[in-house]
Design a protein around this motif. Structure first.
Motif, PDB file in Angstrom:
ATOM      1  N   SER A 110       0.860  -1.182   0.000  1.00 17.48           N
ATOM      2  CA  SER A 110       0.000   0.000   0.000  1.00 17.48           C
ATOM      3  C   SER A 110       0.899   1.236   0.000  1.00 17.48           C
ATOM      4  CB  SER A 110      -0.916   0.017   1.223  1.00 17.48           C
ATOM      5  OG  SER A 110      -1.754  -1.112   1.236  1.00 17.48           O
ATOM      6  N   LEU A 111       0.569   2.192  -0.848  1.00 17.47           N
ATOM      7  CA  LEU A 111       1.390   3.403  -0.971  1.00 17.47           C
ATOM      8  C   LEU A 111       0.472   4.614  -0.991  1.00 17.47           C
ATOM      9  CD1 LEU A 111       3.955   5.049  -1.587  1.00 17.47           C
ATOM     10  CD2 LEU A 111       3.644   4.469  -3.998  1.00 17.47           C
ATOM     11  N   LYS A 112       0.782   5.586  -0.156  1.00 13.87           N
ATOM     12  CA  LYS A 112       0.117   6.896  -0.202  1.00 13.87           C
ATOM     13  C   LYS A 112       1.143   7.894  -0.710  1.00 13.87           C
ATOM     14  CE  LYS A 112      -0.937   9.117   3.622  1.00 13.87           C
ATOM     15  NZ  LYS A 112      -1.636   9.497   4.864  1.00 13.87           N
ATOM     16  N   TYR A 113       0.860   8.506  -1.864  1.00 11.78           N
ATOM     17  CA  TYR A 113       1.813   9.386  -2.535  1.00 11.78           C
ATOM     18  C   TYR A 113       1.115  10.726  -2.760  1.00 11.78           C
ATOM     19  CZ  TYR A 113       5.503  10.688  -5.867  1.00 11.78           C
ATOM     20  OH  TYR A 113       6.559  11.301  -6.516  1.00 11.78           O
ATOM     21  N   PRO A 114       1.193  11.653  -1.779  1.00 11.80           N
ATOM     22  CA  PRO A 114       0.483  12.933  -1.889  1.00 11.80           C
ATOM     23  C   PRO A 114       1.330  13.982  -2.613  1.00 11.80           C
ATOM     24  CG  PRO A 114       1.371  12.681   0.320  1.00 11.80           C
ATOM     25  CD  PRO A 114       1.829  11.479  -0.467  1.00 11.80           C
ATOM     26  N   VAL A 115       0.819  14.501  -3.710  1.00  7.84           N
ATOM     27  CA  VAL A 115       1.524  15.483  -4.525  1.00  7.84           C
ATOM     28  C   VAL A 115       0.774  16.810  -4.466  1.00  7.84           C
ATOM     29  CG1 VAL A 115       2.382  16.030  -6.826  1.00  7.84           C
ATOM     30  CG2 VAL A 115       2.339  13.662  -6.049  1.00  7.84           C
ATOM     31  N   ASP A 116       1.514  17.887  -4.249  1.00  8.36           N
ATOM     32  CA  ASP A 116       0.919  19.224  -4.252  1.00  8.36           C
ATOM     33  C   ASP A 116       0.932  19.762  -5.679  1.00  8.36           C
ATOM     34  OD1 ASP A 116       0.443  19.368  -1.499  1.00  8.36           O
ATOM     35  OD2 ASP A 116       2.522  19.920  -1.112  1.00  8.36           O
ATOM     36  N   VAL A 117      -0.235  20.068  -6.205  1.00  9.92           N
ATOM     37  CA  VAL A 117      -0.340  20.667  -7.535  1.00  9.92           C
ATOM     38  C   VAL A 117      -1.106  21.978  -7.405  1.00  9.92           C
ATOM     39  CG1 VAL A 117      -0.301  18.445  -8.704  1.00  9.92           C
ATOM     40  CG2 VAL A 117      -2.487  19.444  -8.072  1.00  9.92           C
ATOM     41  N   SER A 118      -0.953  22.815  -8.398  1.00  9.10           N
ATOM     42  CA  SER A 118      -1.711  24.064  -8.410  1.00  9.10           C
ATOM     43  C   SER A 118      -2.034  24.436  -9.846  1.00  9.10           C
ATOM     44  CB  SER A 118      -0.936  25.194  -7.718  1.00  9.10           C
ATOM     45  OG  SER A 118       0.295  25.425  -8.362  1.00  9.10           O
ATOM     46  N   PHE A 119      -2.977  25.353  -9.988  1.00  9.29           N
ATOM     47  CA  PHE A 119      -3.421  25.806 -11.299  1.00  9.29           C
ATOM     48  C   PHE A 119      -3.471  27.331 -11.303  1.00  9.29           C
ATOM     49  CE2 PHE A 119      -5.097  21.603 -10.727  1.00  9.29           C
ATOM     50  CZ  PHE A 119      -4.892  20.997 -11.954  1.00  9.29           C
ATOM     51  N   GLN A 120      -2.948  27.913 -12.355  1.00  4.25           N
ATOM     52  CA  GLN A 120      -3.104  29.341 -12.584  1.00  4.25           C
ATOM     53  C   GLN A 120      -4.203  29.523 -13.623  1.00  4.25           C
ATOM     54  OE1 GLN A 120       0.665  30.917 -13.809  1.00  4.25           O
ATOM     55  NE2 GLN A 120       1.639  30.542 -11.862  1.00  4.25           N
ATOM     56  N   MET A 121      -5.155  30.385 -13.314  1.00  6.02           N
ATOM     57  CA  MET A 121      -6.312  30.532 -14.192  1.00  6.02           C
ATOM     58  C   MET A 121      -6.982  31.863 -13.903  1.00  6.02           C
ATOM     59  SD  MET A 121      -8.661  27.829 -12.105  1.00  6.02           S
ATOM     60  CE  MET A 121      -9.053  28.152 -10.374  1.00  6.02           C
ATOM     61  N   PRO A 122      -7.839  32.318 -14.793  1.00  9.41           N
ATOM     62  CA  PRO A 122      -8.579  33.548 -14.493  1.00  9.41           C
ATOM     63  C   PRO A 122      -9.654  33.265 -13.457  1.00  9.41           C
ATOM     64  CG  PRO A 122      -9.323  32.622 -16.554  1.00  9.41           C
ATOM     65  CD  PRO A 122      -8.148  31.794 -16.127  1.00  9.41           C
ATOM     66  N   ASN A 123      -9.988  34.272 -12.671  1.00  7.12           N
ATOM     67  CA  ASN A 123     -11.068  34.077 -11.705  1.00  7.12           C
ATOM     68  C   ASN A 123     -12.432  34.369 -12.320  1.00  7.12           C
ATOM     69  OD1 ASN A 123     -10.838  36.860 -11.900  1.00  7.12           O
ATOM     70  ND2 ASN A 123     -11.289  37.219  -9.755  1.00  7.12           N
ATOM     71  N   VAL A 124     -12.416  34.915 -13.537  1.00  5.07           N
ATOM     72  CA  VAL A 124     -13.668  35.280 -14.186  1.00  5.07           C
ATOM     73  C   VAL A 124     -13.564  34.950 -15.664  1.00  5.07           C
ATOM     74  CG1 VAL A 124     -15.158  37.202 -14.860  1.00  5.07           C
ATOM     75  CG2 VAL A 124     -14.202  37.131 -12.562  1.00  5.07           C
ATOM     76  N   VAL A 125     -14.600  34.329 -16.223  1.00  4.88           N
ATOM     77  CA  VAL A 125     -14.694  34.167 -17.666  1.00  4.88           C
ATOM     78  C   VAL A 125     -16.089  34.578 -18.094  1.00  4.88           C
ATOM     79  CG1 VAL A 125     -12.991  32.315 -17.758  1.00  4.88           C
ATOM     80  CG2 VAL A 125     -15.407  31.747 -17.491  1.00  4.88           C
ATOM     81  N   ALA A 126     -16.235  34.832 -19.388  1.00  5.65           N
ATOM     82  CA  ALA A 126     -17.529  35.241 -19.925  1.00  5.65           C
ATOM     83  C   ALA A 126     -17.835  34.435 -21.168  1.00  5.65           C
ATOM     84  CB  ALA A 126     -17.520  36.735 -20.242  1.00  5.65           C
ATOM     85  N   ALA A 127     -19.090  34.431 -21.556  1.00 10.28           N
ATOM     86  CA  ALA A 127     -19.514  33.705 -22.739  1.00 10.28           C
ATOM     87  C   ALA A 127     -18.705  34.146 -23.953  1.00 10.28           C
ATOM     88  CB  ALA A 127     -21.001  33.927 -22.979  1.00 10.28           C
ATOM     89  N   GLY A 128     -18.257  33.158 -24.742  1.00  7.21           N
ATOM     90  CA  GLY A 128     -17.487  33.437 -25.938  1.00  7.21           C
ATOM     91  C   GLY A 128     -16.017  33.677 -25.692  1.00  7.21           C
ATOM     92  N   GLN A 129     -15.572  33.649 -24.441  1.00  5.90           N
ATOM     93  CA  GLN A 129     -14.177  33.971 -24.109  1.00  5.90           C
ATOM     94  C   GLN A 129     -13.310  32.718 -24.152  1.00  5.90           C
ATOM     95  OE1 GLN A 129     -13.736  36.018 -20.385  1.00  5.90           O
ATOM     96  NE2 GLN A 129     -11.547  35.688 -20.285  1.00  5.90           N
ATOM     97  N   GLN A 130     -12.064  32.899 -24.564  1.00  2.85           N
ATOM     98  CA  GLN A 130     -11.065  31.830 -24.497  1.00  2.85           C
ATOM     99  C   GLN A 130     -10.189  32.065 -23.273  1.00  2.85           C
ATOM    100  OE1 GLN A 130      -7.475  31.550 -27.203  1.00  2.85           O
ATOM    101  NE2 GLN A 130      -8.595  29.783 -27.978  1.00  2.85           N
ATOM    102  N   PHE A 131      -9.890  30.994 -22.545  1.00  2.00           N
ATOM    103  CA  PHE A 131      -9.036  31.144 -21.368  1.00  2.00           C
ATOM    104  C   PHE A 131      -8.128  29.928 -21.233  1.00  2.00           C
ATOM    105  CE2 PHE A 131     -12.650  28.791 -19.802  1.00  2.00           C
ATOM    106  CZ  PHE A 131     -12.123  27.907 -18.864  1.00  2.00           C
ATOM    107  N   THR A 132      -7.026  30.128 -20.503  1.00  2.00           N
ATOM    108  CA  THR A 132      -6.020  29.085 -20.332  1.00  2.00           C
ATOM    109  C   THR A 132      -5.868  28.740 -18.861  1.00  2.00           C
ATOM    110  OG1 THR A 132      -4.787  29.750 -22.303  1.00  2.00           O
ATOM    111  CG2 THR A 132      -3.560  28.522 -20.634  1.00  2.00           C
ATOM    112  N   VAL A 133      -5.733  27.457 -18.596  1.00  2.00           N
ATOM    113  CA  VAL A 133      -5.434  26.959 -17.258  1.00  2.00           C
ATOM    114  C   VAL A 133      -4.033  26.359 -17.298  1.00  2.00           C
ATOM    115  CG1 VAL A 133      -6.077  25.354 -15.431  1.00  2.00           C
ATOM    116  CG2 VAL A 133      -7.852  26.500 -16.765  1.00  2.00           C
ATOM    117  N   GLN A 134      -3.134  26.901 -16.476  1.00  2.12           N
ATOM    118  CA  GLN A 134      -1.757  26.405 -16.405  1.00  2.12           C
ATOM    119  C   GLN A 134      -1.633  25.495 -15.183  1.00  2.12           C
ATOM    120  OE1 GLN A 134       1.064  26.862 -18.384  1.00  2.12           O
ATOM    121  NE2 GLN A 134       2.052  25.386 -17.022  1.00  2.12           N
ATOM    122  N   SER A 135      -1.265  24.243 -15.431  1.00  5.05           N
ATOM    123  CA  SER A 135      -1.070  23.313 -14.325  1.00  5.05           C
ATOM    124  C   SER A 135       0.378  23.332 -13.880  1.00  5.05           C
ATOM    125  CB  SER A 135      -1.469  21.895 -14.743  1.00  5.05           C
ATOM    126  OG  SER A 135      -0.612  21.418 -15.767  1.00  5.05           O
TER     127      SER A 135
END
Length: 917
Positions: A78-103
């Motif tokens: 049995s292995l518990k392997y906890p990895v910390d990840v984060s995402f950079q992203m806009p806090n607001v989007v609107a209809a028709g908008q393109q946005f990027t999420v950076q992992s």
């Protein structure tokens, strides 16, 4: 009051805990069985002797072996392997908008890592194979004769038990095989990258221990027919002990598991069905459907790839004490004799005998791992506007300032009219007429180039202009028209009656009114235009917040206005009987000088000149014409504000620094013309004038939130490098783009080996330079560059403002071979860590080998080389996504300066980022 959220980059951090429970520790599928036996020791002796003139003759021989056999089913882990990840992203989007999420992979949480193993199910046998032959003869003329003999050959089963059983064979002989044990104190984390390996080393206590008289055990098992190995003759005058055997033994089990992760993938799924799978560290781009009117919650699902190397074995010790033929003769006071033979035999003392599973395709697999998930929430729109009648208005597309301005305007209407109300109207509602005070029906035009008419029954209209040319016309009874075009965009509002007309804080707005207009124009800024029909003005001026149009000394027309009036100027033109047009501009920018100047334009169209210094220029909105002049200049500002700008004098010394946006190189389209380069991204284009034939554009995306920015530079290609051909001194530039090699705590770096042509077997390494100049994290990338044809090395993520440095050890492999992973650079004549800011050549030191000073070492930072010599040159790869670096492995003052002794390239994982503010 209104609640507004300004679109910005935010970080969502999450601990992703991978778990596997009762996973086969050996292979996929069914566990295989172990059926083996080992002879732990085998010992024997043979001897004879005589005494009393051969009256007493004795011969003895014996052999003893101890055999251990085991049958087992594979255990589980049995292995518990906890990895910390984060995402950079806009806090607001609107209809028709393109946005990027950076992992982003932030690394393993070693404090919460846990390895556990369930011991395999064992059946164990421990057998003694004992063979003995003894004879004793006594023949005397005086005392008579007698004899005794013994033969024995048998397998004696000492132990037979299963896992979890405990048996006491005889006193002092206790055997126990555990089913499980606690490894928590021996889990180790290793590796310098974000995906660190985890190692578990476990050794059980002795599972079998014995301190016993072996012959007594045999006698107990064989029973009465087992002959006595001791006795006496002649009424006890002669006594003997043929053999004693004392066994001290212990046996333990040892295991080692090493988990070697290779990649974490994340699948991001949008609620409208769009799904992207990427390795953590890369970015994903989504397009919000034009009809979307809900919050955007992305589901992140993770999977982990890797391998497990497993080895299990046995550690044991055993000592056998044998004593053969001792006794006593009381006759004539002869006394004791023997023992003929005695020895403590270390029959078994060994390290682990490993049963080995190397992993790989047939090794450990992760069918037992769970798939962690969590949600990334992004709001829809930029807040809520509350107006007269308590109606709610979705402010999608409006920035915080725009929303606040519109909110203040609506409140002003309600306050001036003394209106109150409780009815809430849905945006784009039925449009039914409602004559009651304090109620508004609202219509929104949100297309980039739409022409809309505020239908009768609608009191207020809003435009979010995604592109140029959107327009909205009011009706005779409309009360409010507002526009918030994007940066670089335009929109127009045409009064249908006496509305309050409001401009947003980005982009330009054209207000169309007539002499019958009795409303107000609010939010004026540079770049806005007022067109008024029915007036042929002779003079136009401001009286406080009133704009006055003079047709004659006796005829004047007034319009109430608001905005940044103290810093606004206007130009007006008469269009005959068609009316008058006013274009608002900011104060003219101060031209650049010979010094280093900071020049800031307004949001209108204007001309800016940098002069001769290293200038910082922000054009602002509008379509600007900018001359950078000479020097190393920075053109800054928001990307949308640069739309349509024409920039002259752009060279490889200059740069564009885009505020708030993260735009990867693959999202820039570069169109080359004669002496021009047009850069386009997200609908914004900027024209650069200069010579762009010998290189390409590089992009650096760094920072988050308010610190996010994108830097664009033009870099020359790497010169044509040939063996023995010296490079033109004018092209020896060191590392010309140090900013590309600088981290921000999120960007991930990779080094690729390109080529090497040298008489030396050089070694190439790297290190990190902290913001304070301290050198650390020294490692060798390629031991022998002559024996390397390709390869990539993961450099991981650098801390904010830390830089990457490279070093070459001349003939390093020829002199030192493969160096250990215990290297550091120390300050000269001292033991402190080397510091780049000291500007002195440091000493490469190995913790195990000492100072490595036999051959020269050359650095990518020239200040660390003797005489500050430049030992590298650099250039961009075609396409602009990699920085190429070539090393010279001889002192530049005496070398051939061909700089192709080792060539590498560096790349980052942000080329696909796309977040535009």
């Amino acid at each position: 009051m209104a609640t507004t959220i300004a679109p910005s980059i935010v970080t969502d951090a999450e601990k992703v805990e991978f778990k596997t429970t009762d996973q086969s520790m050996w292979s996929t599928g069914q566990a295989f069985t172990i059926n083996e036996s080992w002879t732990l020791f085998e010992e024997g002796f043979s001897d004879s002797f005589s005494e009393f003139d051969d009256d007493l003759t004795v011969s003895a021989s014996a052999s003893v072996s101890l055999v251990f056999s085991v049958e087992a089913d594979a255990g589980s882990i049995s292995l518990k392997y906890p990895v910390d990840v984060s995402f950079q992203m806009p806090n607001v989007v609107a209809a028709g908008q393109q946005f990027t999420v950076q992992s982003i992979n932030n690394g393993l949480d070693g404090s919460a890592t846990h390895f556990d193993a369930k011991f395999p199910e064992f059946k164990v046998d421990l057998n003694v194979i004992f063979t003995a032959d003894f004879s004793l003869n006594f023949d005397s003329d005086l005392f008579g004769s007698d004899s005794v003999g013994y033969d024995y050959d048998n397998t004696i089963k000492l132990i037979s038990l299963h896992s979890g059983d405990r048996k006491t064979i005889v006193d002092g002989f206790d055997v126990f095989l555990p089913k499980a044990y606690d490894p928590s104190l021996t889990t180790e984390q290793s590796g310098s990258g974000p995906l660190a390996g985890v190692t578990l080393d476990v050794t059980t206590p002795d599972i079998a221990t014995v301190d016993v008289d072996v012959l007594a055990v045999i006698e107990d098992i064989v029973g009465p027919e087992f002959p006595s190995l001791s006795g006496s003759f002649l009424d006890g005058d002669i006594s003997y002990n043929l053999l004693t055997a004392e066994l001290d033994a212990g046996l333990a089990i040892t295991q080692q598991f090493q988990f070697l992760p290779t990649e974490i993938d994340v699948t991001l799924t949008a609620p409208w069905g769009e799904s992207v799978t990427i390795p953590v560290g890369q970015s994903a781009t989504f397009n919000v459907p034009y009809y979307w009117d809900k919050e955007t919650t992305l589901t992140a699902s993770y999977s982990l790839q890797g391998n497990l190397v497993n080895q299990t074995g046995f550690i044991g010790t055993a000592t056998l004490n044998l004593t053969a033929l001792g006794g006593n003769v009381d006759l004539f006071d002869y006394g004791p004799f023997g023992p003929l033979y005695t020895d403590d035999i270390p029959v078994y003392n060994s390290g682990a005998i490993y049963i080995y599973n190397p992993g790989g395709p047939g090794g450990f697999a992760f069918e037992g791992f769970n798939t962690p998930t969590h949600n990334l929430r992004i709001e829809y729109g930029s807040g809520t506007l509350v107006g007269p009648g308590d109606f709610g208005l979705d402010g999608a597309g409006f920035t915080a300032n725009d929303a606040a301005l519109i909110q203040a305007t609506l409140n002003a209407i309600a306050t001036a009219a003394g209106d109150t109300g409780t009815n809430a109207y849905i945006v784009g509602g039925s449009g039914s007429a409602d004559a009651e005070d304090g109620k508004l029906n609202v219509q929104i035009v949100d297309s980039g180039a739409a022409s809309g008419f505020l239908g009768y029954g609608f009191d207020a209209g809003f435009i979010w202009a995604g592109g140029d040319g959107a327009s909205l016309t009011g009706n005779n009874e409309s009360r409010l028209l507002a526009a918030a075009p994007k940066r670089g965009g335009t929109a127009s509002l045409t009064a249908g009656g006496n509305e309050l007309m409001v401009a947003g804080q980005t982009g330009q707005v054209v207000f169309n009114i007539s002499t019958g207009f009795n409303g107000m124009i609010a939010g004026l800024q540079a770049g806005d235009v007022i067109n008024i029909t029915g007036v042929q003005a002779v003079d136009v001026y401001l009286e406080g917040s009133t704009l006055v149009f003079m047709e004659s000394p006796f005829e004047r027309y007034e319009v109430a206005v608001s905005g940044d009036l103290e810093n606004l100027y206007f130009r007006f033109t008469n269009d005959g009987w068609d009316g008058t047009s006013l274009t608002f501009v900011g104060p003219p920018p101060t031209p650049g000088t010979e010094a280093d100047d900071t020049i800031t334009g307004s949001s209108g169209s204007e001309t800016l000149n940098g002069g001769a210094g290293d200038d910082s220029i922000v054009g602002g909105g509008g379509t600007d014409t900018i001359d950078l002049g000479s020097g190393a200049d920075t053109l800054g500002g928001y990307w949308g504000d640069m739309n349509g700008d024409i920039v002259s004098g752009f060279t490889s010394e200059d740069r564009i620094d885009i505020t708030g946006s993260l735009i990867g190189r693959s999202n820039f389209d570069v169109a080359l013309g004669t002496g021009t380069a047009t850069l386009t991204a997200a609908g914004t284009s900027i024209q650069l004038n200069g010579d762009f034939t010998g290189g390409d554009f590089m992009v650096i995306t760094r920072g988050t939130g308010a610190d996010a920015h994108t830097t664009v530079t033009f870099e020359n290609y790497l010169p044509d490098l040939r063996e023995g051909v010296s490079v033109d001194p004018a092209q020896i530039n060191g590392v010309n783009n140090e900013a590309f090699l600088t981290g921000d705590g999120f960007v991930h770096f990779t080094v690729d080996f390109r080529s090497a042509a040298s008489g030396y077997a050089n070694s190439l390494g790297t290190y990190h330079v902290a913001a304070d100049g301290t050198i650390s994290d020294v490692q060798i990338l390629f031991d022998n560059t002559r024996d390397t044809t390709s390869g990539s090395v993961d450099l991981g993520v650098l801390a904010n403002n830390a830089r990457i440095g490279f070093f070459l050890i001349q003939d390093g492999y020829g002199r030192y071979g493969s160096l250990p992973n215990d290297l550091s650079f120390r300050a000269p004549a001292g033991d402190a860590a080397a510091d780049l800011d000291a500007g002195l050549p440091p000493t490469l030191t190995s913790a195990s080998l000492g100072a490595l000073t036999t051959v020269p070492i050359f650095h990518s930072f020239s200040t660390l080389n003797p005489d500050d010599a430049i030992q590298v040159l650099s250039g961009v790869s075609p396409g602009g996504q990699q920085l190429l670096i070539g090393f010279e492995d001889l002192v530049s003052s005496i070398g051939d300066n061909d700089f192709q002794d080792v060539v590498i390239s560096v790349r980052v994982d942000t080329d696909n980022m796309f977040l535009v503010v």
